[in-house]
Design a protein around this motif. Structure first.
Motif, PDB file in Angstrom:
ATOM      1  N   ARG A 198       0.837  -1.179   0.000  1.00  0.00           N
ATOM      2  CA  ARG A 198       0.000   0.000   0.000  1.00  0.00           C
ATOM      3  C   ARG A 198       0.877   1.235   0.000  1.00  0.00           C
ATOM      4  NH1 ARG A 198      -4.368  -0.092   4.479  1.00  0.00           N
ATOM      5  NH2 ARG A 198      -5.100   1.610   3.168  1.00  0.00           N
ATOM      6  N   GLY A 199       0.283   2.378  -0.258  1.00  0.00           N
ATOM      7  CA  GLY A 199       1.051   3.599  -0.381  1.00  0.00           C
ATOM      8  C   GLY A 199       1.459   4.182   0.942  1.00  0.00           C
ATOM      9  N   PHE A 200       2.204   3.401   1.752  1.00  0.00           N
ATOM     10  CA  PHE A 200       2.573   3.845   3.088  1.00  0.00           C
ATOM     11  C   PHE A 200       3.505   5.049   3.071  1.00  0.00           C
ATOM     12  CE2 PHE A 200       1.790  -0.416   5.480  1.00  0.00           C
ATOM     13  CZ  PHE A 200       0.435  -0.148   5.441  1.00  0.00           C
ATOM     14  N   GLY A 201       4.228   5.260   1.965  1.00  0.00           N
ATOM     15  CA  GLY A 201       5.186   6.343   1.936  1.00  0.00           C
ATOM     16  C   GLY A 201       4.590   7.680   2.295  1.00  0.00           C
ATOM     17  N   VAL A 202       3.492   8.054   1.655  1.00  0.00           N
ATOM     18  CA  VAL A 202       2.843   9.337   1.920  1.00  0.00           C
ATOM     19  C   VAL A 202       1.741   9.176   2.955  1.00  0.00           C
ATOM     20  CG1 VAL A 202       1.499  11.217   0.914  1.00  0.00           C
ATOM     21  CG2 VAL A 202       3.379  10.206  -0.387  1.00  0.00           C
ATOM     22  N   ALA A 203       0.865   8.218   2.752  1.00  0.00           N
ATOM     23  CA  ALA A 203      -0.324   8.095   3.594  1.00  0.00           C
ATOM     24  C   ALA A 203       0.024   7.864   5.064  1.00  0.00           C
ATOM     25  CB  ALA A 203      -1.209   6.962   3.070  1.00  0.00           C
ATOM     26  N   THR A 204       0.814   6.835   5.327  1.00  0.00           N
ATOM     27  CA  THR A 204       1.119   6.503   6.710  1.00  0.00           C
ATOM     28  C   THR A 204       2.131   7.463   7.318  1.00  0.00           C
ATOM     29  OG1 THR A 204       0.614   4.190   6.297  1.00  0.00           O
ATOM     30  CG2 THR A 204       1.921   4.675   8.245  1.00  0.00           C
ATOM     31  N   SER A 205       3.086   7.923   6.527  1.00  0.00           N
ATOM     32  CA  SER A 205       4.064   8.882   7.046  1.00  0.00           C
ATOM     33  C   SER A 205       3.375  10.146   7.525  1.00  0.00           C
ATOM     34  CB  SER A 205       5.095   9.220   5.965  1.00  0.00           C
ATOM     35  OG  SER A 205       5.858   8.089   5.620  1.00  0.00           O
ATOM     36  N   THR A 225       1.568  13.784  11.761  1.00  0.00           N
ATOM     37  CA  THR A 225       0.581  14.765  12.230  1.00  0.00           C
ATOM     38  C   THR A 225      -0.198  14.279  13.447  1.00  0.00           C
ATOM     39  OG1 THR A 225      -1.061  13.961  10.634  1.00  0.00           O
ATOM     40  CG2 THR A 225       0.352  15.785   9.945  1.00  0.00           C
ATOM     41  N   GLN A 226      -0.605  13.008  13.439  1.00  0.00           N
ATOM     42  CA  GLN A 226      -1.413  12.496  14.546  1.00  0.00           C
ATOM     43  C   GLN A 226      -0.569  11.948  15.688  1.00  0.00           C
ATOM     44  OE1 GLN A 226      -4.495   9.791  13.210  1.00  0.00           O
ATOM     45  NE2 GLN A 226      -4.969  11.021  11.407  1.00  0.00           N
ATOM     46  N   GLY A 227       0.546  11.303  15.342  1.00  0.00           N
ATOM     47  CA  GLY A 227       1.373  10.706  16.374  1.00  0.00           C
ATOM     48  C   GLY A 227       2.379  11.658  16.984  1.00  0.00           C
ATOM     49  N   VAL A 232      10.250  18.774  19.126  1.00  0.00           N
ATOM     50  CA  VAL A 232      11.270  18.066  19.891  1.00  0.00           C
ATOM     51  C   VAL A 232      11.145  18.510  21.352  1.00  0.00           C
ATOM     52  CG1 VAL A 232      13.720  17.644  20.214  1.00  0.00           C
ATOM     53  CG2 VAL A 232      12.810  17.949  17.901  1.00  0.00           C
ATOM     54  N   GLY A 233      10.678  17.600  22.196  1.00  0.00           N
ATOM     55  CA  GLY A 233      10.449  17.917  23.602  1.00  0.00           C
ATOM     56  C   GLY A 233       9.093  17.405  24.042  1.00  0.00           C
ATOM     57  N   ASN A 234       8.866  17.381  25.336  1.00  0.00           N
ATOM     58  CA  ASN A 234       7.621  16.859  25.901  1.00  0.00           C
ATOM     59  C   ASN A 234       7.338  15.446  25.392  1.00  0.00           C
ATOM     60  OD1 ASN A 234       7.062  19.281  27.344  1.00  0.00           O
ATOM     61  ND2 ASN A 234       6.289  20.182  25.429  1.00  0.00           N
ATOM     62  N   PHE A 235       8.378  14.625  25.369  1.00  0.00           N
ATOM     63  CA  PHE A 235       8.253  13.269  24.846  1.00  0.00           C
ATOM     64  C   PHE A 235       7.382  12.407  25.757  1.00  0.00           C
ATOM     65  CE2 PHE A 235      12.601  14.542  23.349  1.00  0.00           C
ATOM     66  CZ  PHE A 235      12.256  14.676  22.011  1.00  0.00           C
ATOM     67  N   ARG A 236       6.508  11.612  25.139  1.00  0.00           N
ATOM     68  CA  ARG A 236       5.638  10.700  25.870  1.00  0.00           C
ATOM     69  C   ARG A 236       6.264   9.312  25.912  1.00  0.00           C
ATOM     70  NH1 ARG A 236       1.362  10.948  21.905  1.00  0.00           N
ATOM     71  NH2 ARG A 236       0.878   8.883  22.750  1.00  0.00           N
ATOM     72  N   THR A 237       6.375   8.754  27.086  1.00  0.00           N
ATOM     73  CA  THR A 237       6.969   7.428  27.209  1.00  0.00           C
ATOM     74  C   THR A 237       6.079   6.348  26.607  1.00  0.00           C
ATOM     75  OG1 THR A 237       6.016   7.180  29.426  1.00  0.00           O
ATOM     76  CG2 THR A 237       8.266   8.055  29.271  1.00  0.00           C
ATOM     77  N   ASP A 238       4.756   6.624  26.502  1.00  0.00           N
ATOM     78  CA  ASP A 238       3.830   5.622  25.983  1.00  0.00           C
ATOM     79  C   ASP A 238       3.599   5.762  24.477  1.00  0.00           C
ATOM     80  OD1 ASP A 238       2.438   8.011  26.080  1.00  0.00           O
ATOM     81  OD2 ASP A 238       0.555   7.102  26.739  1.00  0.00           O
ATOM     82  N   PHE A 239       4.323   6.683  23.813  1.00  0.00           N
ATOM     83  CA  PHE A 239       4.126   6.854  22.370  1.00  0.00           C
ATOM     84  C   PHE A 239       4.626   5.627  21.621  1.00  0.00           C
ATOM     85  CE2 PHE A 239       6.103   8.013  18.283  1.00  0.00           C
ATOM     86  CZ  PHE A 239       4.959   8.343  17.581  1.00  0.00           C
ATOM     87  N   ASN A 240       3.804   5.151  20.686  1.00  0.00           N
ATOM     88  CA  ASN A 240       4.174   4.005  19.850  1.00  0.00           C
ATOM     89  C   ASN A 240       3.744   4.314  18.424  1.00  0.00           C
ATOM     90  OD1 ASN A 240       4.461   1.533  18.499  1.00  0.00           O
ATOM     91  ND2 ASN A 240       3.913   0.336  20.313  1.00  0.00           N
ATOM     92  N   TRP A 241       4.696   4.405  17.513  1.00  0.00           N
ATOM     93  CA  TRP A 241       4.376   4.785  16.142  1.00  0.00           C
ATOM     94  C   TRP A 241       3.420   3.797  15.463  1.00  0.00           C
ATOM     95  CZ3 TRP A 241       5.492   1.672  11.954  1.00  0.00           C
ATOM     96  CH2 TRP A 241       6.369   0.600  12.185  1.00  0.00           C
ATOM     97  N   SER A 242       3.468   2.518  15.850  1.00  0.00           N
ATOM     98  CA  SER A 242       2.626   1.517  15.196  1.00  0.00           C
ATOM     99  C   SER A 242       1.144   1.735  15.480  1.00  0.00           C
ATOM    100  CB  SER A 242       3.045   0.104  15.627  1.00  0.00           C
ATOM    101  OG  SER A 242       2.865  -0.072  17.017  1.00  0.00           O
ATOM    102  N   ASP A 243       0.813   2.533  16.506  1.00  0.00           N
ATOM    103  CA  ASP A 243      -0.577   2.848  16.770  1.00  0.00           C
ATOM    104  C   ASP A 243      -1.197   3.690  15.649  1.00  0.00           C
ATOM    105  OD1 ASP A 243      -0.424   1.544  19.197  1.00  0.00           O
ATOM    106  OD2 ASP A 243      -0.052   3.371  20.358  1.00  0.00           O
ATOM    107  N   HIS A 244      -0.361   4.255  14.819  1.00  0.00           N
ATOM    108  CA  HIS A 244      -0.821   5.147  13.765  1.00  0.00           C
ATOM    109  C   HIS A 244      -0.657   4.529  12.376  1.00  0.00           C
ATOM    110  CE1 HIS A 244      -1.162   8.242  16.831  1.00  0.00           C
ATOM    111  NE2 HIS A 244       0.000   7.822  17.260  1.00  0.00           N
ATOM    112  N   VAL A 245      -0.470   3.206  12.343  1.00  0.00           N
ATOM    113  CA  VAL A 245      -0.367   2.474  11.083  1.00  0.00           C
ATOM    114  C   VAL A 245      -1.577   1.568  10.978  1.00  0.00           C
ATOM    115  CG1 VAL A 245       0.983   0.847   9.730  1.00  0.00           C
ATOM    116  CG2 VAL A 245       2.147   2.540  11.142  1.00  0.00           C
ATOM    117  N   GLU A 246      -2.289   1.701   9.878  1.00  0.00           N
ATOM    118  CA  GLU A 246      -3.505   0.887   9.706  1.00  0.00           C
ATOM    119  C   GLU A 246      -3.134  -0.543   9.323  1.00  0.00           C
ATOM    120  OE1 GLU A 246      -5.902   2.786   6.805  1.00  0.00           O
ATOM    121  OE2 GLU A 246      -6.304   4.527   8.036  1.00  0.00           O
TER     122      GLU A 246
END
Length: 267
Positions: free
Chosen positions: A202-209, A214-216, A253-267
């Motif tokens: 799938r077109g992950f290059g633009v869509a998922t990036s 923006t959301q993550g 850059v800053g206010n980093f969340r320890t619970d952030f996971n990039w895979s939560d934003h991949v369909e």
């Protein structure tokens, strides 16, 4: 983006004491297209340090890490010019170079592992798209960390066929005949309609990036190809045609969340 007069043979950059990543890759890639520009003057210490306009092109891959390590106390790295060939040793050499680049960005910005993983994935996807679809020999990358403002900018560019050209050049089972203009091409890309030759891709290059950014990460995504300009969710007519693709990602850059996971934003 303004283009050069093709009759020009001389350029003077003596008044350019700073250039953001977007302009750095735009002008560097543009100058490379005009070999008649053989007299480029006004190269001050800043432009020489970011390797403008020739970009970083070490003779040996063993030099890359050493050169990039010399920038770790700065807020930027040199403009990177990477080859897009998929034959021979080129893919592994490119992968090593970009790995050093991403590592340098991480050390300069002190990114925690979960944020670095997200940004590294996103940049890998976007550079892979340039390699696969640009039909051009080179891609470009520039980086600037605005420490006092709390964000960094990373810009990628090529001067290839552009997104519309990628759809028009597609040969396969899918029907992209309705994609006849730049804005329709961008709209299709952000909806995940890929020109990759494997049906499952799938077109992950633009869509998922864009979604990860923006959301993550809470950043901004700018994508320019032809006359189509995408800023986050808003797609508009840029007014003039731009060759190839320019992508700017702005990342807080800053206010980093320890619970952030990039895979939560991949369909």
């Amino acid at each position: 983006m303004r283009s050069f007069n093709t009759n020009l043979k001389t350029l003077d950059f003596s008044r350019m004491n700073f250039t953001p990543p977007l302009l750095a890759v735009h002008y560097a890639s543009l100058i490379a297209e005009f070999p008649q520009l053989d007299n480029i003057g006004g190269m001050n210490s800043y432009l020489e340090t970011i390797k403008f306009p020739k970009c970083l092109s070490p003779a040996s891959e063993d030099e890359w890490e050493t050169i990039l390590n010399s920038y770790l106390l700065r807020t930027y790295i040199p403009i990177i010019k990477f080859g897009t060939s998929s034959t021979g040793d080129h893919p592994s050499i490119r992968e090593k170079l970009l790995s050093h680049v991403f590592a340098a960005i991480r050390r300069i910005t002190q990114l925690p592992t979960n944020y670095f993983t997200a940004i590294s994935y996103m940049l890998s996807e976007l550079t892979d798209n340039i390699v696969e679809h640009s039909k051009h020999k080179f891609g470009y990358l520039a980086f600037q960390y605005y420490r006092e403002n709390g964000f960094m900018d990373i810009c990628l560019a090529d001067r290839g066929v552009g997104l519309l050209g990628s759809y028009q050049n597609y040969i396969g089972e899918r029907d992209f005949s309705h994609i006849t203009d730049h804005r329709t091409a961008v709209d299709s890309a952000v909806k995940g309609r890929s020109t990759k030759h494997v049906a499952e891709d799938r077109g992950f290059g633009v869509a998922t990036s864009r979604k990860i950014l923006t959301q993550g990460l809470g950043g901004s995504f700018v994508y320019l190809t032809g006359n189509a300009l995408l800023i986050n969710e808003e797609l508009s007519n840029f007014g003039i045609d731009s060759k190839g693709i320019i992508i700017l990602v702005r990342i807080p850059v800053g206010n980093f969340r320890t619970d952030f996971n990039w895979s939560d934003h991949v369909e």
